[in-house]
Structure formats: C-alpha cells, structure tokens
Write a protein that holds these residues in place. Structure first.
Motif, PDB file in Angstrom:
ATOM      1  N   MET A  15      77.293  15.595  25.079  1.00 18.07           N
ATOM      2  CA  MET A  15      77.308  14.700  23.930  1.00 18.07           C
ATOM      3  C   MET A  15      76.177  13.684  23.999  1.00 18.07           C
ATOM      4  N   THR A  16      75.927  13.033  22.863  1.00 19.25           N
ATOM      5  CA  THR A  16      74.908  11.990  22.756  1.00 19.25           C
ATOM      6  C   THR A  16      75.620  10.690  22.423  1.00 19.25           C
ATOM      7  N   VAL A  25      84.267   7.564  21.409  1.00 20.82           N
ATOM      8  CA  VAL A  25      85.606   8.054  21.719  1.00 20.82           C
ATOM      9  C   VAL A  25      86.012   9.144  20.730  1.00 20.82           C
ATOM     10  N   ARG A  26      85.742   8.923  19.458  1.00 20.04           N
ATOM     11  CA  ARG A  26      86.104   9.927  18.453  1.00 20.04           C
ATOM     12  C   ARG A  26      85.326  11.224  18.641  1.00 20.04           C
ATOM     13  N   LEU A  27      84.041  11.104  18.979  1.00 20.57           N
ATOM     14  CA  LEU A  27      83.243  12.304  19.227  1.00 20.57           C
ATOM     15  C   LEU A  27      83.772  13.045  20.443  1.00 20.57           C
ATOM     16  N   ALA A  28      84.073  12.316  21.509  1.00 25.96           N
ATOM     17  CA  ALA A  28      84.596  12.958  22.713  1.00 25.96           C
ATOM     18  C   ALA A  28      85.923  13.653  22.426  1.00 25.96           C
ATOM     19  N   ILE A 210      80.075  21.498  38.752  1.00 26.81           N
ATOM     20  CA  ILE A 210      80.250  21.371  37.306  1.00 26.81           C
ATOM     21  C   ILE A 210      79.641  20.039  36.883  1.00 26.81           C
ATOM     22  N   ALA A 211      78.661  20.098  35.972  1.00 30.80           N
ATOM     23  CA  ALA A 211      77.876  18.910  35.634  1.00 30.80           C
ATOM     24  C   ALA A 211      77.741  18.743  34.123  1.00 30.80           C
ATOM     25  N   PRO A 212      78.732  18.110  33.469  1.00 27.59           N
ATOM     26  CA  PRO A 212      78.605  17.802  32.040  1.00 27.59           C
ATOM     27  C   PRO A 212      77.632  16.651  31.859  1.00 27.59           C
ATOM     28  N   ALA A 213      76.818  16.688  30.811  1.00 35.80           N
ATOM     29  CA  ALA A 213      75.717  15.729  30.718  1.00 35.80           C
ATOM     30  C   ALA A 213      75.543  15.153  29.308  1.00 35.80           C
ATOM     31  N   GLN A 214      74.928  13.976  29.285  1.00 34.23           N
ATOM     32  CA  GLN A 214      74.439  13.406  28.039  1.00 34.23           C
ATOM     33  C   GLN A 214      73.161  14.139  27.633  1.00 34.23           C
ATOM     34  N   VAL A 215      72.888  14.151  26.310  1.00 31.05           N
ATOM     35  CA  VAL A 215      71.730  14.909  25.833  1.00 31.05           C
ATOM     36  C   VAL A 215      71.052  14.197  24.661  1.00 31.05           C
ATOM     37  N   GLY A 216      69.728  14.302  24.623  1.00 30.94           N
ATOM     38  CA  GLY A 216      68.985  13.945  23.420  1.00 30.94           C
ATOM     39  C   GLY A 216      68.544  12.498  23.335  1.00 30.94           C
ATOM     40  N   ASP A 217      68.188  12.097  22.109  1.00 35.52           N
ATOM     41  CA  ASP A 217      67.668  10.760  21.830  1.00 35.52           C
ATOM     42  C   ASP A 217      68.819   9.831  21.446  1.00 35.52           C
ATOM     43  N   HIS A 218      68.999   8.780  22.230  1.00 35.65           N
ATOM     44  CA  HIS A 218      70.067   7.827  21.999  1.00 35.65           C
ATOM     45  C   HIS A 218      69.542   6.634  21.211  1.00 35.65           C
ATOM     46  N   ARG A 219      70.432   5.953  20.519  1.00 39.00           N
ATOM     47  CA  ARG A 219      70.003   4.872  19.631  1.00 39.00           C
ATOM     48  C   ARG A 219      69.391   3.693  20.379  1.00 39.00           C
ATOM     49  N   ASN A 220      69.638   3.604  21.693  1.00 38.40           N
ATOM     50  CA  ASN A 220      69.045   2.512  22.472  1.00 38.40           C
ATOM     51  C   ASN A 220      67.637   2.846  22.958  1.00 38.40           C
ATOM     52  N   GLY A 221      67.094   3.984  22.525  1.00 35.71           N
ATOM     53  CA  GLY A 221      65.752   4.389  22.914  1.00 35.71           C
ATOM     54  C   GLY A 221      65.698   5.265  24.145  1.00 35.71           C
ATOM     55  N   GLY A 243      69.977  21.923  25.063  1.00 35.57           N
ATOM     56  CA  GLY A 243      69.591  20.663  24.447  1.00 35.57           C
ATOM     57  C   GLY A 243      70.401  20.206  23.264  1.00 35.57           C
ATOM     58  N   GLU A 244      71.623  20.689  23.101  1.00 35.47           N
ATOM     59  CA  GLU A 244      72.415  20.320  21.926  1.00 35.47           C
ATOM     60  C   GLU A 244      73.785  19.785  22.314  1.00 35.47           C
ATOM     61  N   GLN A 245      74.343  18.936  21.443  1.00 37.53           N
ATOM     62  CA  GLN A 245      75.729  18.528  21.635  1.00 37.53           C
ATOM     63  C   GLN A 245      76.640  19.734  21.446  1.00 37.53           C
ATOM     64  N   GLY A 246      77.784  19.727  22.144  1.00 40.62           N
ATOM     65  CA  GLY A 246      78.723  20.817  21.952  1.00 40.62           C
ATOM     66  C   GLY A 246      79.555  21.067  23.195  1.00 40.62           C
ATOM     67  N   THR A 247      80.196  22.223  23.224  1.00 40.20           N
ATOM     68  CA  THR A 247      81.055  22.599  24.343  1.00 40.20           C
ATOM     69  C   THR A 247      80.812  24.051  24.722  1.00 40.20           C
ATOM     70  N   GLU A 248      81.156  24.363  25.941  1.00 41.33           N
ATOM     71  CA  GLU A 248      81.182  25.759  26.383  1.00 41.33           C
ATOM     72  C   GLU A 248      82.333  25.929  27.357  1.00 41.33           C
ATOM     73  N   VAL A 249      83.020  27.043  27.251  1.00 37.76           N
ATOM     74  CA  VAL A 249      84.140  27.360  28.140  1.00 37.76           C
ATOM     75  C   VAL A 249      83.802  28.626  28.903  1.00 37.76           C
ATOM     76  N   ILE A 250      83.960  28.563  30.220  1.00 36.03           N
ATOM     77  CA  ILE A 250      83.636  29.704  31.071  1.00 36.03           C
ATOM     78  C   ILE A 250      84.696  29.839  32.160  1.00 36.03           C
ATOM     79  N   GLU A 251      85.083  31.063  32.442  1.00 34.34           N
ATOM     80  CA  GLU A 251      86.068  31.309  33.494  1.00 34.34           C
ATOM     81  C   GLU A 251      85.382  31.399  34.846  1.00 34.34           C
ATOM     82  N   ILE A 252      85.942  30.709  35.833  1.00 34.04           N
ATOM     83  CA  ILE A 252      85.443  30.822  37.202  1.00 34.04           C
ATOM     84  C   ILE A 252      86.548  31.365  38.094  1.00 34.04           C
TER      85      ILE A 252
END
Length: 277
Positions: A15-16, A25-28, A210-221, A243-252
């Motif tokens: 997410m961004t 919170v709503r986006l999450a 497992i490494a979920p990350a922030q992505v892209g250009d944030h409003r704070n620069g 490079g995009e917001q979103g989700t992915e589900v994978i079985e381990i």
C-alpha cells in the motif's frame, strides 16, 4: 488449512500510506478483506500502515499511547470477523516523549498475540536521496519477539532491522520458521539491496521470509520501493508485488524449512570467533 497440514496461504498487502490515519486504516481494511477473500490464512501489511511519517513534529502531533489508539482495535475486530491471523506491519504509538514503531499480531479470535517495537533506527544519509533520522521521532525497541502461531513460530522484525543478520539468526535458532519484515524501504536503497538482503536472510536461516512493503510516491514527498516479497528457505522468490498497491495470496509449505535445514544445517554450526590483531 487443516490442523495437521504444514501448508498455509500467505496474504501480503502492499500500500501507499500517507499522513491521514483514517484514510490509511480504511485502505488497509479494504486490502485485508481482499486478501481474506482470496483464501489467506495469515495476512500481513507493511511498516507504517496507518501513518507514513513526515517529520518529527507532525508525527508527535498525531500519535497517542496504545490504550488510546483506535486503529489497532479495529484491526483486531477485523481479524476476528474474517477468521484470520493478521499482522499489522507497524503503527506509530506514543511512547513517552517519542513514538514506538510497533508491529501488532492478532489471532482469529481477535486477541492481540504479540507486539514488537522496531529495534534498529533508520538514521542514514543516502547518496542521491536525503538524510533520514528515525530516532528523532522514534524510540528504539530492546527485545526481539517470537510469536507462537498454530503452524509454526514466527519471528518479527521491521524494515531497517533487515540489515542486521544476527537478529534473524537469533530468531531462527529460537525456532522461527517464518521471518517477517514489514517495510517502507526507500526507492534508492530498495532498488540496490532489497531482493538481495531478503534472499540472504531466507537462505542463511533456512526460513520463509515475508516482507509486505510500502510502494510509490507518498504525499510527504517520500518514494518507497514496493516489491513486497515472499521468499522460500532456499532463496526462491515466490511472490513479488512489484510497483503497485494491492494484494497477493500464495500457499507455502513449511516442510520446505525442514528440508532446507537438513540439506544445509548451518544454524547448528555457529562458532565463537576470536579475532587477533
């Protein structure tokens, strides 16, 4: 996931985040629901899920103590509603004169199973980027944390912790089979080091990373790298959100941990090093 299965479905959220807590919170919540709808058993969000920091003064104006923060109870309720394990990569929580960069883990009954405060502060000067002084606003944690989940033990870390391999070594030797690294890696350092460091932590510890990350250009620069990853104990990248917001589900399959550690049993081969000179 059956009780006897060593397989589980991992849901990673990318997410961004920005400076408005309610928007984040709503986006999450939306993305967590999406991952749950795809069948995830364990869903993970990035560092600074609810507030991507944009200056010491601004952070301290927004953060409150844990018992006054209303975001984590919402996530706890969501974990219960969806019947999933949920890790919120971090929430900024007031901790005296500074904030804590705090990870939260909730079980499917909505109970808070663990919190972890980021140990290593991101105080660096990056060529081609800018200076970062996380310690101006945040107080470093002092304890590593291991979560006992139904399928295995999970070792917690956050972002800049990734550059300190002894933390992951200690977690793995204490029984962690999954190592989590929710992050907001800068674009410059992410492009140079992100994949390499995450693969190294997986390989040297024979663990899933497992490494979920922030992505892209944030409003704070600020610009973050994205590329939320799931890496196998053998160092194979199983998922990459790029490079995009979103989700992915994978079985381990956690049997891969046992297999990797049997093939290369380096976790049991540590030696005390004596340096001369």
């Amino acid at each position: 996931m059956s009780e006897v299965s060593r397989k589980l479905k991992i849901g990673i959220v990318q997410m961004t985040s920005n400076e408005v807590i309610e928007e984040n919170v709503r986006l999450a919540e939306k993305l967590i629901r999406d991952a749950a709808a795809k069948g995830a058993d364990f869903i993970l969000t990035p560092e600074m899920t609810t507030l991507l920091d944009f200056g010491t003064k601004q952070v301290m104006e927004k953060v409150v103590p844990e018992d006054q923060d209303d975001s984590w109870p919402r996530f706890a309720a969501l974990a219960k509603e969806l019947g999933v394990w949920l890790m919120i990569g971090s929430i900024a929580i007031r901790n005296g004169d500074k904030a804590a960069n705090r990870c939260f883990v909730f079980s499917p009954d909505g109970k808070k199973q663990a919190t972890y405060d980021k140990i290593h502060m991101f105080d660096v000067d990056i060529p081609g980027d800018k200076a970062y002084r996380e310690s101006n606003a945040y107080q470093a944690g002092e304890e590593a944390v291991l979560v006992k989940a139904p399928w295995c033990k999970v070792g917690l870390s956050i972002c800049y912790d990734l550059r300190f391999p002894h933390l992951y070594r200690s977690l793995a030797q204490a029984g962690a089979e999954i190592l989590t690294v929710p992050s907001a890696f800068t674009y410059v350092t992410g492009k140079a080091h992100w994949h390499t460091l995450l693969k190294a932590r997986a390989i040297e510890n024979g663990a899933f990373v497992i490494a979920p990350a922030q992505v892209g250009d944030h409003r704070n620069g600020r610009k973050t790298y994205g590329h939320s990853l799931v890496v196998s104990p053998w160092g194979e990248v199983l998922a990459d959100l790029k490079g995009e917001q979103g989700t992915e589900v994978i079985e381990i399959d956690l049997e891969e941990v046992s297999s990797a550690r049997k093939r290369i049993a380096s976790l049991t081969h540590d030696k005390k090093i004596v340096i001369k000179g």
